[in-house]
Design an enzyme around this catalytic site. Structure first.
Site, PDB file in Angstrom:
ATOM      1  N   ARG A  54      36.909  51.542  43.959  1.00  0.00           N
ATOM      2  CA  ARG A  54      38.109  52.297  43.571  1.00  0.00           C
ATOM      3  C   ARG A  54      37.835  52.981  42.241  1.00  0.00           C
ATOM      4  O   ARG A  54      36.789  52.771  41.649  1.00  0.00           O
ATOM      5  CB  ARG A  54      39.276  51.320  43.388  1.00  0.00           C
ATOM      6  CG  ARG A  54      38.852  50.173  42.459  1.00  0.00           C
ATOM      7  CD  ARG A  54      39.968  49.307  42.011  1.00  0.00           C
ATOM      8  NE  ARG A  54      39.491  48.056  41.468  1.00  0.00           N
ATOM      9  CZ  ARG A  54      39.050  47.861  40.227  1.00  0.00           C
ATOM     10  NH1 ARG A  54      39.015  48.876  39.387  1.00  0.00           N
ATOM     11  NH2 ARG A  54      38.638  46.678  39.825  1.00  0.00           N
ATOM     12  N   HIS A 102      38.095  37.139  30.804  1.00  0.00           N
ATOM     13  CA  HIS A 102      37.384  37.909  31.822  1.00  0.00           C
ATOM     14  C   HIS A 102      38.048  39.243  32.112  1.00  0.00           C
ATOM     15  O   HIS A 102      37.815  39.857  33.144  1.00  0.00           O
ATOM     16  CB  HIS A 102      37.219  37.109  33.117  1.00  0.00           C
ATOM     17  CG  HIS A 102      36.584  35.776  32.880  1.00  0.00           C
ATOM     18  ND1 HIS A 102      35.277  35.630  32.487  1.00  0.00           N
ATOM     19  CD2 HIS A 102      37.104  34.529  32.919  1.00  0.00           C
ATOM     20  CE1 HIS A 102      35.019  34.360  32.307  1.00  0.00           C
ATOM     21  NE2 HIS A 102      36.100  33.669  32.551  1.00  0.00           N
ATOM     22  N   GLU A 132      27.708  30.836  40.486  1.00  0.00           N
ATOM     23  CA  GLU A 132      26.727  31.684  39.820  1.00  0.00           C
ATOM     24  C   GLU A 132      26.287  31.002  38.539  1.00  0.00           C
ATOM     25  O   GLU A 132      27.102  30.437  37.821  1.00  0.00           O
ATOM     26  CB  GLU A 132      27.353  33.035  39.425  1.00  0.00           C
ATOM     27  CG  GLU A 132      27.314  34.081  40.491  1.00  0.00           C
ATOM     28  CD  GLU A 132      27.988  35.375  40.029  1.00  0.00           C
ATOM     29  OE1 GLU A 132      28.029  36.300  40.830  1.00  0.00           O
ATOM     30  OE2 GLU A 132      28.481  35.446  38.887  1.00  0.00           O
ATOM     31  N   LYS A 171      32.922  38.795  47.989  1.00  0.00           N
ATOM     32  CA  LYS A 171      31.806  38.755  47.041  1.00  0.00           C
ATOM     33  C   LYS A 171      30.585  38.044  47.618  1.00  0.00           C
ATOM     34  O   LYS A 171      29.451  38.359  47.283  1.00  0.00           O
ATOM     35  CB  LYS A 171      32.221  38.080  45.733  1.00  0.00           C
ATOM     36  CG  LYS A 171      33.503  38.622  45.103  1.00  0.00           C
ATOM     37  CD  LYS A 171      33.453  40.102  44.796  1.00  0.00           C
ATOM     38  CE  LYS A 171      34.774  40.606  44.225  1.00  0.00           C
ATOM     39  NZ  LYS A 171      34.962  42.036  44.349  1.00  0.00           N
TER      40      LYS A 171
END
Lengths: 517, 163
Positions: free
Chosen positions: A307, A250, A215, A127
């Site tokens: 994917r 999440h 973040e 990431k």
């Protein structure tokens, strides 16, 4: 079998190994049957009786009791493919689907990989790398900082310093992460250290890589993602958005397409950003670019899933494109057979994920026998599932039992259809989230499309309670008991210890991933 | 025929039934201390019960639990044996909610704890779960170690609550 669609393909194939299990394996097997391809399943011992094994043309047992020797066994899966004459491997989602080393090994063995190039998986899978690449490509990312320090102590102090610059509330996320693992929310500076340690520990154990990034937490933002398709000739199109804001821990609970808040202008901006993101990593195949959209209408790159997604059926419903079939076409080397202007949105689709879990005790996974299982049917209903009546829900795999997808002319009609379908859905013997989903979709805030990623926490701040039991239910149970009905049902549920998890309303077990305000 | 049930909210129901031409009818019904007057009756089929109000319920029994699907909603009521209490495990015993591994233990025996305080951390279904104290009290007993693999329902820790 009719495989004329593959005429002229540069990489033709006729037999596909499905390196997955459960619901998505069934989805891919069905696509194989329709495309004239033969399907080869692999399975672990505890899946010997599973639906996907029964549905496949051929199935091979992978010995061993843990995932490393079965569904994550790169060497053995490739060996089985070669021995059984499969030409291509479809990884589904989860398991090996985003493992670049697997993609590479499949291709090095001379097999066709039904997925993006290993390099693209690598770039997007890390990431921190992805955030840097997206900045370069001009795709807006969530404000935050990457932490490159490897040593635990220097990483923790770098995280501490970065957190002061990023500001509260913030998220600490594993660079190798996904699916809510290795992720912590921080709302007070005093929590930074313990949250960072926990995220690093979880990431280290789940991915063997403890690196994290920070973040800014964009509160009350919406999770909106763009489906893209890219062929091996460099053509990339997007298939509009899916809104997946309703989540718990999440993990997505409900997804819909189109998003009730995305205008045609925002759709084309986000679509263009997603196409740029795919081009930046020379993407091929089906992929999803996830964004957070703030209440001000700005969008920020979250991550790219390299994917097929769990929620792909809602895009299929509104665009009429069979995404798994498109994956086959692209893997065969065929060019996309439609351009951006051919993509139109027809009506509204909603997917809910039916989980074996107890929404009344923090959405903790539940187990038990599926003594009675009756799925809804009728117009505009699609069920993608890997289970059937008589199966046992065990803690060994993901608790998702099925996906219920409805399609109707507009959002209101789709919600009515979903309410009807959920009330028809009977699952007895294992606790599920069906009752919770019924309350969710009838909530005034949901009806007025005021969804955000903290929707469940905001609207059920004290958690959700089970549907109240009334006189009718007690009478029904007493009458059934008095008439000896249990002899019939216990014969079905005799498998193993069918005792479900007992959930006390004052359950002391709460999941760390979930923060109730 | 008398039965006692406990529903998911912990509420206890006592019901007495008798057979009549209409099927099984309610003679008496209590919820907790409250008497409920009901003239409902029920007819039992192969896997469903039809009530005299026209509604139907689909049912199955697993262990002592009756699972009931009625008017689109799923209920579970546990049948209680006459005279027995369900608290075989004492109130302060915290059990593993599912099979997993103990990652961390944050308390020691004898330590005072407050309601909601994290006591231990376990990993199950690839997620970390925090086990918190249900009440103010002291740690009476610790029955697991870091690294232990535990079965579902295993007693991990006992909290002696301050009344």
């Amino acid at each position: 079998m009719d495989r004329r669609w593959m005429n002229g393909a540069s990489r033709p194939f006729s037999k596909v190994l499905i390196a997955n299990r459960g619901e998505i394996a069934c989805r891919i097997i069905r696509a194989c049957k329709e495309a004239g391809l033969s399907s080869l399943a692999i399975y672990a011992e505890d899946d010997a009786e599973s639906l996907f094994v029964e549905m496949s043309d051929e199935a091979v047992l992978l010995p061993g009791v843990d995932l490393a020797s079965t569904y994550l066994n790169v060497e053995l899966i490739i060996k089985v493919a070669l021995e059984k004459g499969a030409h291509a491997i479809h990884p589904g989602f989860g398991f090996l689907s985003e493992r670049a080393d697997f993609a590479r090994a499949v291709q090095e063995a001379g097999l066709i990989w039904i997925g993006p190039p290993a390099q693209a998986i690598e770039s997007m899978g890390d990431k921190m790398t992805a955030r840097r690449l997206m900045r370069q490509a001009g795709v807006p990312v969530i404000p935050g900082e990457e932490i490159d320090e490897l040593d635990a102590e220097s990483a923790l102090s770098a995280i501490h310093e970065a957190s002061q610059r990023v500001g509260l509330p913030l998220m600490i996320k594993a660079s190798a992460g996904g699916g809510g693992k290795g992720m912590r929310m921080v709302s007070d500076f005093s929590e930074v250290r313990s949250a960072a340690q926990a995220a690093r520990r979880e990431a280290e154990s789940a991915f063997g890589d403890g690196r994290v990034y920070i973040e800014k937490m964009l509160t009350s933002s919406r999770h909106i993602e763009i489906q893209i398709l890219a062929d091996s000739l460099g053509n990339v199109i997007h298939l509009a958005e899916r809104e997946c804001s309703v989540q718990r821990r999440h993990q997505k609970v409900l997804e819909e397409a189109p998003s009730p808040v995305v205008s045609a202008a925002l759709r084309s901006q986000m679509g263009a950003a997603a196409v740029n993101a795919a081009k930046a990593v020379s993407y091929e195949g089906a992929g999803t670019v996830e964004f957070l959209v703030t209440s001000h209408g700005t969008f920020h790159f979250l991550e790219m899933n390299t994917r097929i997604q769990v929620e792909h059926p809602i895009t299929e419903a509104v665009t009429g494109v069979d995404l798994v079939f498109e994956q086959f076409r692209i893997a065969a080397g065929l060019p996309l057979d439609r351009s951006q202007s051919d993509i139109r949105i027809n009506g509204h689709a909603i997917e809910v994920r039916i989980y074996a879990e107890d929404p009344a005790s923090g959405f903790l996974p539940a187990i038990g026998p599926l003594v009675l299982y009756q799925a809804p049917t009728g117009p505009g209903i699609r069920i993608d599932s890997g289970i059937r009546q008589g199966d046992q829900v065990t803690p060994a795999y993901d608790p998702m039992l099925a996906k219920l997808v409805v399609h109707a002319a507009d959002r209101k009609a789709a919600i009515r259809r979903l309410a009807r379908a959920l009330s028809e859905y009977v699952i007895l013997g294992c606790t599920t989230n069906i009752d919770f989903l019924q309350d969710l979709i009838s909530h005034p805030e949901y009806l007025s499309a005021k969804t955000s990623t903290d929707f469940i926490e905001l609207n059920w701040p004290d958690g959700w309670s089970n549907t109240a039991t009334g006189t009718e239910v007690v009478l029904a149970a007493a009458s059934a008991e008095a008439s000896g009905m249990q002899r019939l049902s216990s014969a079905i549920s005799s498998a193993e210890d069918g005792e479900p998890l007992r959930h006390d309303p004052l359950n002391p077990f709460i999941s760390i991933g979930r923060h109730l305000p | 025929m008398r039965y006692e049930f406990q529903d998911l909210s912990g509420q206890r129901w006592q019901v007495a039934l008798s057979s009549s031409e209409a099927g099984l009818a309610i003679d008496s019904l209590t919820r907790g201390d409250e008497n409920i007057v009901s003239h409902l009756s029920a007819k039992v089929g192969a896997q469903q019960v039809t009530l005299s109000d026209g509604s139907r319920a689909k049912l199955c029994k697993v262990g002592d639990d009756w699972w009931v699907h009625h008017q689109g909603r799923t209920h579970r009521v546990t049948i209680l044996e006459a005279g027995t209490d369900d608290s075989q495990i004492s109130d302060g015993s915290l059990v593993a909610p599912m099979p997993g591994t103990i990652l961390d233990i944050m308390v020691t025996p004898g330590e005072s704890v407050s309601s909601g305080q994290p006591l231990l951390l376990m990993e199950a279904m690839k997620m970390e779960h925090k086990i918190v104290s249900p009440s103010d009290g002291t740690i009476e007993n610790l029955l697991c170690n870091i690294g232990d693999r535990v079965d579902q329902g295993a007693v991990l820790i006992v909290v002696d609550a301050i009344e």
